[in-house]
Enzyme design. Structure first.
Site, PDB file in Angstrom:
ATOM      1  CG  HIS A 150      -0.339   3.552   5.195  1.00 37.48           C
ATOM      2  ND1 HIS A 150      -1.175   2.883   6.057  1.00 37.48           N
ATOM      3  CD2 HIS A 150      -0.151   2.728   4.138  1.00 37.48           C
ATOM      4  CE1 HIS A 150      -1.482   1.697   5.537  1.00 37.48           C
ATOM      5  NE2 HIS A 150      -0.864   1.574   4.371  1.00 37.48           N
ATOM      6  CG  ASP A 163      -1.811   4.618   9.117  1.00 37.63           C
ATOM      7  OD1 ASP A 163      -0.571   4.592   8.955  1.00 37.63           O
ATOM      8  OD2 ASP A 163      -2.589   3.928   8.427  1.00 37.63           O
ATOM      9  CB  SER A 171      -0.950   0.017   1.198  1.00 32.71           C
ATOM     10  OG  SER A 171      -0.234  -0.133   2.398  1.00 32.71           O
TER      11      SER A 171
END
Lengths: 273, 273
Positions: free
Chosen positions: A224, A221, A11
């Site tokens: 990320h 977070d 991600s």
């Protein structure tokens, strides 16, 4: 055809074209660049033109800027085990126009390092298998494109408190699904593999923690990246690629730059197309 | 192989992967998207899973998000005359893996509209030739890929005062090299061509001027775009592509999303790869 740089990862790669993202920044960095002085030079004297050109040649080793296509291959949640399963499909052997890619960034580990007894356990890959998988991914690329630069990137550090404040699912255990210690072990493993294979590596885990305020500055977070975190990745990737000879100064552009088009006879620059 | 959306144009396209740029935003928009609720759903009851899936299906017409490669083909300073000369080279007929591109944005006119008696005269293309060239570019794409969506974008409006404050070369004439009136005429011509060819078009010249503060809000030097200006282009392009059936909701993803990987048996999702 323009050569490609592939961004292969999870991600943190998938999101790399968001505002200020490291992938978008790379894409911009490697796009055609307007060299204003060239544009100006047609209106300056020939001596100044030659002088500036020589300065440019000395500074950058080339008169032109280079351009590549930065191609996003990020898969949210993926670990090296799954990445290996799909590599063959993601990277077909025949490239459009037959130009092999220049480089690939391999940026996995943040999911492999999920703890095996927490809620993201299904993404966990044991450390020894993570190393084996990285070896296999590197072998795959070396076999596919022997000249490609394979740039490994370690997982980033983890802010465990932030992971508890921003759980991806309900997490009544009160324990984070990732720890900084585990991420560090995978980062170390990634660096070992890079050394064993002779690949360049960005040690993001260490690099980010050099800043005392890394948790707030670089992580949104706890895992990320913020825009500042993305900036670090961008700068480190550009630096490592440059060390491998892949930089904006090293290869010619594909089509005439505006700076090289003669205002008196613009079509002359296009006569071969 | 992922399908492509090409961005073909001048410097406003070339710079579209800068921070907040419309190209980078498109790339992010069309990248894989994490659907958190799917991820959650494995931990919720089956009923909630079905309920949320149905909601999603009704809202978006699909359970999955779509992904494409956004490919930058921006050439600073280029007009339609030069763009036409190099189209054959830029867009080779054989695509990697044989997947034809989904769409191309054709965003020229800002340089064609340079006035023929000012310092950028060598970039000027007469209005009737601009129209012919756009017709030829559209014909080229239709012949190359009959199913491709060709989205025209008009040149943006011009802030003449800002063009005088930010000249690209020394400009003792005190007259801007571009005017808003000329840009408007080329924008109108672009719209006419789009209508004649049945292509969608973004009327950026009008759209931007709907905002009273357009000069400061959308233009950085009277011609190129601010982040807010880039946002307008991004939103208009997404809207027009959606009207043509090219949207994130309409096509399947290429590889399993994390949301569709069974935590009890993750490798099941990869058994066909």
């Amino acid at each position: 055809m323009r050569p490609k740089i592939y961004l292969y990862g999870d991600s943190i790669t998938e999101e790399s074209f968001s505002d200020g993202g490291w992938g978008a920044s790379l894409s911009h960095h490697f796009s055609r660049t307007v060299i204003i002085y060239f544009f100006l030079s047609y209106y300056l004297s020939y001596c100044i033109y030659i002088f500036l050109s020589l300065c440019f040649l000395i500074m950058f080793g080339s008169l032109f800027f280079f351009q590549v296509d930065v191609v996003l291959r990020g898969y949210s949640g993926y670990n090296t085990r799954w990445a290996l399963k799909v590599a063959e499909r993601i990277f077909p052997p025949v490239e459009s126009g037959g130009v092999p890619p220049l480089a690939v960034t391999v940026f996995f580990g943040a999911n492999d390092a999920c703890l095996p007894d927490r809620y993201s356990a299904f993404q966990h890959v044991p450390l020894h298998e993570y190393k084996q998988n990285l070896h296999s991914i590197i072998s795959f690329f070396k076999k596919r494109w022997p000249e490609i630069v394979i740039l490994l990137i370690t997982p980033p550090p983890i802010d465990e408190d932030a992971r508890l404040r921003h759980p991806y699912i309900e997490n009544p255990s009160g324990l984070p699904e990732r720890t900084n210690e585990a991420a560090g072990a995978y980062a170390q493993a990634c660096i070992s593999v890079a050394k064993e294979c002779g690949c360049p590596v960005v040690d993001l885990w260490i690099k980010m923690q050099e800043c005392p305020d890394w948790k707030q500055a670089y992580l949104s977070d706890g895992l990320h990246l913020t825009q500042a975190g993305n900036r670090i990745v961008f700068e480190e990737v550009v630096k490592k690629l440059k060390e491998q000879g892949t930089s904006v100064e090293n290869l010619p552009v594909d089509l005439p730059l505006i700076a090289n088009i003669d205002p008196q006879d613009p079509l002359k620059a296009f006569q071969d197309y």
